[in-house]
Design an enzyme around this catalytic site. Structure first.
Site, PDB file in Angstrom:
ATOM      1  N   THR A   3     -17.958 -20.278  29.770  1.00 30.61           N
ATOM      2  CA  THR A   3     -18.943 -20.490  28.715  1.00 30.61           C
ATOM      3  C   THR A   3     -19.059 -19.278  27.794  1.00 30.61           C
ATOM      4  O   THR A   3     -18.773 -18.153  28.201  1.00 30.61           O
ATOM      5  CB  THR A   3     -20.312 -20.768  29.374  1.00 30.61           C
ATOM      6  OG1 THR A   3     -21.340 -20.670  28.408  1.00 30.61           O
ATOM      7  CG2 THR A   3     -20.625 -19.759  30.476  1.00 30.61           C
ATOM      8  N   ASP A   4     -19.549 -19.535  26.581  1.00 30.72           N
ATOM      9  CA  ASP A   4     -19.817 -18.420  25.663  1.00 30.72           C
ATOM     10  C   ASP A   4     -21.045 -17.614  26.095  1.00 30.72           C
ATOM     11  O   ASP A   4     -21.281 -16.522  25.592  1.00 30.72           O
ATOM     12  CB  ASP A   4     -20.020 -18.938  24.217  1.00 30.72           C
ATOM     13  CG  ASP A   4     -21.152 -19.952  24.067  1.00 30.72           C
ATOM     14  OD1 ASP A   4     -21.786 -20.320  25.078  1.00 30.72           O
ATOM     15  OD2 ASP A   4     -21.414 -20.376  22.918  1.00 30.72           O
ATOM     16  N   GLU A   5     -21.822 -18.162  27.048  1.00 34.24           N
ATOM     17  CA  GLU A   5     -23.071 -17.488  27.437  1.00 34.24           C
ATOM     18  C   GLU A   5     -22.808 -16.152  28.147  1.00 34.24           C
ATOM     19  O   GLU A   5     -23.714 -15.328  28.262  1.00 34.24           O
ATOM     20  CB  GLU A   5     -23.937 -18.422  28.292  1.00 34.24           C
ATOM     21  CG  GLU A   5     -24.197 -19.728  27.554  1.00 34.24           C
ATOM     22  CD  GLU A   5     -25.320 -20.597  28.126  1.00 34.24           C
ATOM     23  OE1 GLU A   5     -26.194 -20.082  28.825  1.00 34.24           O
ATOM     24  OE2 GLU A   5     -25.298 -21.804  27.833  1.00 34.24           O
ATOM     25  N   TYR A  48     -27.401 -18.087  35.400  1.00 39.30           N
ATOM     26  CA  TYR A  48     -26.241 -18.950  35.160  1.00 39.30           C
ATOM     27  C   TYR A  48     -25.127 -18.158  34.495  1.00 39.30           C
ATOM     28  O   TYR A  48     -23.979 -18.138  34.969  1.00 39.30           O
ATOM     29  CB  TYR A  48     -26.635 -20.147  34.281  1.00 39.30           C
ATOM     30  CG  TYR A  48     -25.452 -20.854  33.645  1.00 39.30           C
ATOM     31  CD1 TYR A  48     -24.508 -21.514  34.419  1.00 39.30           C
ATOM     32  CD2 TYR A  48     -25.270 -20.852  32.253  1.00 39.30           C
ATOM     33  CE1 TYR A  48     -23.412 -22.150  33.835  1.00 39.30           C
ATOM     34  CE2 TYR A  48     -24.184 -21.494  31.662  1.00 39.30           C
ATOM     35  CZ  TYR A  48     -23.258 -22.140  32.464  1.00 39.30           C
ATOM     36  OH  TYR A  48     -22.169 -22.755  31.876  1.00 39.30           O
ATOM     37  N   LYS A  98     -21.357 -17.112  35.930  1.00 40.01           N
ATOM     38  CA  LYS A  98     -20.110 -17.484  35.251  1.00 40.01           C
ATOM     39  C   LYS A  98     -19.312 -16.231  34.897  1.00 40.01           C
ATOM     40  O   LYS A  98     -18.087 -16.206  35.002  1.00 40.01           O
ATOM     41  CB  LYS A  98     -20.392 -18.305  33.988  1.00 40.01           C
ATOM     42  CG  LYS A  98     -20.935 -19.703  34.224  1.00 40.01           C
ATOM     43  CD  LYS A  98     -20.005 -20.639  34.990  1.00 40.01           C
ATOM     44  CE  LYS A  98     -18.754 -21.030  34.221  1.00 40.01           C
ATOM     45  NZ  LYS A  98     -17.974 -22.071  34.948  1.00 40.01           N
TER      46      LYS A  98
HETATM   47  P1  NAD Z   1     -22.161 -30.516  35.022  1.00 36.06           P
HETATM   48  O1  NAD Z   1     -23.338 -29.850  35.670  1.00 36.06           O
HETATM   49  O2  NAD Z   1     -22.376 -31.757  34.235  1.00 36.06           O
HETATM   50  O3  NAD Z   1     -21.087 -30.884  36.148  1.00 36.06           O
HETATM   51  C1  NAD Z   1     -20.772 -30.030  37.203  1.00 36.06           C
HETATM   52  C2  NAD Z   1     -19.992 -30.834  38.251  1.00 36.06           C
HETATM   53  O4  NAD Z   1     -19.634 -29.935  39.314  1.00 36.06           O
HETATM   54  C3  NAD Z   1     -20.814 -31.966  38.896  1.00 36.06           C
HETATM   55  O5  NAD Z   1     -20.050 -33.132  38.960  1.00 36.06           O
HETATM   56  C4  NAD Z   1     -21.120 -31.442  40.286  1.00 36.06           C
HETATM   57  O6  NAD Z   1     -21.270 -32.457  41.258  1.00 36.06           O
HETATM   58  C5  NAD Z   1     -19.922 -30.552  40.560  1.00 36.06           C
HETATM   59  N1  NAD Z   1     -20.199 -29.509  41.558  1.00 36.06           N
HETATM   60  C6  NAD Z   1     -21.278 -28.690  41.600  1.00 36.06           C
HETATM   61  N2  NAD Z   1     -21.179 -27.881  42.665  1.00 36.06           N
HETATM   62  C7  NAD Z   1     -20.011 -28.176  43.296  1.00 36.06           C
HETATM   63  C8  NAD Z   1     -19.346 -27.669  44.446  1.00 36.06           C
HETATM   64  N3  NAD Z   1     -19.879 -26.679  45.179  1.00 36.06           N
HETATM   65  N4  NAD Z   1     -18.160 -28.205  44.780  1.00 36.06           N
HETATM   66  C9  NAD Z   1     -17.611 -29.214  44.044  1.00 36.06           C
HETATM   67  N5  NAD Z   1     -18.198 -29.735  42.966  1.00 36.06           N
HETATM   68  C10 NAD Z   1     -19.386 -29.220  42.583  1.00 36.06           C
HETATM   69  O7  NAD Z   1     -21.465 -29.387  34.184  1.00 36.06           O
HETATM   70  P2  NAD Z   1     -20.681 -29.496  32.786  1.00 36.06           P
HETATM   71  O8  NAD Z   1     -21.656 -29.397  31.688  1.00 36.06           O
HETATM   72  O9  NAD Z   1     -19.732 -30.616  32.854  1.00 36.06           O
HETATM   73  O10 NAD Z   1     -19.864 -28.125  32.808  1.00 36.06           O
HETATM   74  C11 NAD Z   1     -18.562 -28.055  33.401  1.00 36.06           C
HETATM   75  C12 NAD Z   1     -18.044 -26.641  33.292  1.00 36.06           C
HETATM   76  O11 NAD Z   1     -17.975 -26.271  31.916  1.00 36.06           O
HETATM   77  C13 NAD Z   1     -18.933 -25.605  33.968  1.00 36.06           C
HETATM   78  O12 NAD Z   1     -18.111 -24.686  34.621  1.00 36.06           O
HETATM   79  C14 NAD Z   1     -19.699 -24.971  32.825  1.00 36.06           C
HETATM   80  O13 NAD Z   1     -20.013 -23.633  33.129  1.00 36.06           O
HETATM   81  C15 NAD Z   1     -18.690 -25.069  31.701  1.00 36.06           C
HETATM   82  N6  NAD Z   1     -19.256 -25.150  30.339  1.00 36.06           N
HETATM   83  C16 NAD Z   1     -20.210 -26.093  30.044  1.00 36.06           C
HETATM   84  C17 NAD Z   1     -20.683 -26.170  28.738  1.00 36.06           C
HETATM   85  C18 NAD Z   1     -21.696 -27.229  28.336  1.00 36.06           C
HETATM   86  O14 NAD Z   1     -22.157 -27.235  27.183  1.00 36.06           O
HETATM   87  N7  NAD Z   1     -22.060 -28.160  29.191  1.00 36.06           N
HETATM   88  C19 NAD Z   1     -20.214 -25.296  27.743  1.00 36.06           C
HETATM   89  C20 NAD Z   1     -19.241 -24.345  28.100  1.00 36.06           C
HETATM   90  C21 NAD Z   1     -18.761 -24.298  29.406  1.00 36.06           C
HETATM   91  P1  TYD Z   2     -29.311 -26.562  26.839  1.00 42.87           P
HETATM   92  O1  TYD Z   2     -28.833 -27.929  26.492  1.00 42.87           O
HETATM   93  O2  TYD Z   2     -30.069 -26.383  28.123  1.00 42.87           O
HETATM   94  O3  TYD Z   2     -28.043 -25.590  26.772  1.00 42.87           O
HETATM   95  P2  TYD Z   2     -27.973 -23.953  26.867  1.00 42.87           P
HETATM   96  O4  TYD Z   2     -29.243 -23.443  27.409  1.00 42.87           O
HETATM   97  O5  TYD Z   2     -26.845 -23.775  27.834  1.00 42.87           O
HETATM   98  O6  TYD Z   2     -27.674 -23.493  25.487  1.00 42.87           O
HETATM   99  O7  TYD Z   2     -30.251 -26.046  25.666  1.00 42.87           O
HETATM  100  C1  TYD Z   2     -29.788 -25.935  24.333  1.00 42.87           C
HETATM  101  C2  TYD Z   2     -30.865 -25.221  23.540  1.00 42.87           C
HETATM  102  O8  TYD Z   2     -32.038 -26.059  23.498  1.00 42.87           O
HETATM  103  C3  TYD Z   2     -31.331 -23.919  24.176  1.00 42.87           C
HETATM  104  O9  TYD Z   2     -31.620 -22.971  23.137  1.00 42.87           O
HETATM  105  C4  TYD Z   2     -32.597 -24.283  24.903  1.00 42.87           C
HETATM  106  C5  TYD Z   2     -33.169 -25.399  24.058  1.00 42.87           C
HETATM  107  N1  TYD Z   2     -33.944 -26.412  24.788  1.00 42.87           N
HETATM  108  C6  TYD Z   2     -35.232 -26.766  24.337  1.00 42.87           C
HETATM  109  O10 TYD Z   2     -35.730 -26.249  23.333  1.00 42.87           O
HETATM  110  N2  TYD Z   2     -35.910 -27.718  25.048  1.00 42.87           N
HETATM  111  C7  TYD Z   2     -35.413 -28.299  26.164  1.00 42.87           C
HETATM  112  O11 TYD Z   2     -36.098 -29.145  26.788  1.00 42.87           O
HETATM  113  C8  TYD Z   2     -34.088 -27.938  26.604  1.00 42.87           C
HETATM  114  C9  TYD Z   2     -33.468 -28.564  27.824  1.00 42.87           C
HETATM  115  C10 TYD Z   2     -33.395 -26.991  25.864  1.00 42.87           C
END
Ligand code: NAD
Ligand code: TYD
Length: 357
Positions: free
Chosen positions: A138-140, A164, A168
């Site tokens: 992630t960019d975080e 988180y 990461k």
């Molecule tokens: P998500 O929470 O929707 O899915 C995570 C999946 O991992 C779930 O299916 C869960 O059951 C599985 N999981 C959790 N713990 C586990 C374990 N111990 N063993 C096996 N499986 C396990 O997450 P997402 O949003 O799909 O993100 C996927 C990846 O992409 C993550 O690594 C996250 O850090 C990264 N990412 C997400 C975003 C975003 O905007 N969602 C952006 C950048 C990077």
């Molecule tokens: P989120 O989808 O949780 O992603 P991330 O925290 O990884 O960026 O949140 C996106 C943005 O929205 C973040 O700045 C937090 C804000 N947010 C709210 O304002 N209200 C909410 O209920 C949630 C879940 C997020």
């Protein structure tokens, strides 16, 4: 379909949001490949998302923990896997604030378990340079930007602020160290906020869509001026495809949508789209539901990705416009109530009360 040797791919976290989109993308595009999903089915994992693939010859689902070394060893060997696309993680910042330990366990220890299993298997396979360990991050990890700071590049120093992001960052460092020390063919991607189908209701975009449909208040943290850089999940999948096929092992690639939006503006847009697309909303106009709530502790102000490396070196740019793909995403939540309604479980309600009470 491109002509190439079939790959045998382990997708960890393939029942989650991005992982499942990736599995659908990959099975569609590379039907000759073997795809094995390893997913614990935590609260965020949903096997129903993959049901269209169940029964297909080249697809297998395994419920299990990436921290389970015996299981991972057995899978890598039995399936003779040459590629890992590692998505599995605890992924929600608010949950990491409530309980960081699960994040350290899955994101740091889980990644370390996978790396060590992959290293030993890779050695036994004779260290093929075509094998890949793709770590999705992630960019975080880069921390928070001021309003005039330039976007994150691959050389921006790590400065994670939430548990988180810190977990990461820890996993990214392990992947980097395995490349440096053992020469493993690893790749790291750091992506900005994704949106699209199959995202768990706790994240901003599905949460707003679902709350509008239920007539519930729309919680905006703090002053709503925090900025995120949004990318459609399908574009993320195509970027990962390009990185797996063309990326140089050992390299990191930033992936982003070049679409910086303030949270409050995004919420207004979602309200407009819902008002237009959804008949008989409980509250109309839905922006009347917007409620500014207590800010997230340590809330990062702004993220923005400089994706010029993946563009110039690998030729990838996002294809989707935010207008078109947000509209499609809103429509998806409107027409897939049967997917998200069962996820609003007792456990989810308890989590919701804890965060928004
Ligand atoms: P998500 O929470 O929707 O899915 C995570 C999946 O991992 C779930 O299916 C869960 O059951 C599985 N999981 C959790 N713990 C586990 C374990 N111990 N063993 C096996 N499986 C396990 O997450 P997402 O949003 O799909 O993100 C996927 C990846 O992409 C993550 O690594 C996250 O850090 C990264 N990412 C997400 C975003 C975003 O905007 N969602 C952006 C950048 C990077
Ligand atoms: P989120 O989808 O949780 O992603 P991330 O925290 O990884 O960026 O949140 C996106 C943005 O929205 C973040 O700045 C937090 C804000 N947010 C709210 O304002 N209200 C909410 O209920 C949630 C879940 C997020």
């Amino acid at each position: 379909m491109p002509l190439r040797e079939p790959r045998r791919v382990l997708v960890t976290g393939g029942a989650g949001f991005i992982g499942s989109n990736f599995v659908h993308y990959w099975c569609d595009r590379y039907p000759v490949d073997r795809v094995v999903v390893l997913d614990l089915l935590s609260y965020a994992g949903n096997r129903r998302t993959l049901e269209a693939l169940e029964g297909q010859e080249n697809f297998r689902f395994v419920q299990g923990d990436i921290c389970d070394r015996t299981l991972v060893d057995a899978l890598l060997k039995a399936e003779n896997l040459d590629t890992i696309a590692h998505f599995a993680a605890e992924s929600h910042v608010d949950r990491s604030i409530l309980g960081p330990e699960a994040f350290v366990r899955t994101n740091v220890l889980g990644t370390s378990t996978l790396l060590e299993a992959f290293r030993q298997r890779w050695n036994k396979r004779g260290c093929p340079q075509s094998d890949r360990f793709l770590h999705i991050s992630t960019d975080e990890v880069y921390g928070s930007l001021g309003p005039d700071d330039p976007p994150f590049t691959e050389t921006t120093p790590y400065s994670p602020n939430s548990p988180y992001a810190a977990s990461k960052a820890g996993s990214d460092h392990l992947v980097r160290a395995y490349r440096h020390t053992y020469g493993l063919p690893t790749l790291i991607t750091n992506c900005s906020n994704n949106y699209g189908p199959y995202q768990f209701p706790e994240k901003l975009i599905p949460l707003i869509c679902i709350n509008i449909l239920l007539g519930k208040s729309l919680p905006v943290y703090g002053d709503g001026q925090n900025v995120r850089d949004w990318l459609y999940v399908g574009d993320h999948c195509s970027a990962l495809d390009v990185v797996l096929h063309k990326g140089t092992p050992g390299e990191t690639y930033n992936i982003g949508g070049n679409t910086q939006i303030k949270n409050i503006d995004l919420v207004y847009t979602l309200c407009q789209l819902m008002d237009e697309l959804a008949p008989n909303l409980p509250v109309h106009p839905s922006r009347d539901l917007i409620t500014f709530v207590k800010d997230r502790p340590g809330h990062d102000r702004r993220y923005a990705i400089d994706a010029s490396k993946i563009k110039t070196q690998l030729g990838w740019t996002p294809q989707e416009s935010i207008q078109g793909s947000l509209r499609r995403t809103v429509k998806w939540y409107l027409t897939h109530r049967d997917w998200w309604e069962p996820l609003l479980s007792e456990e989810y309600q308890a989590y919701y009360r804890q965060v928004y009470a």
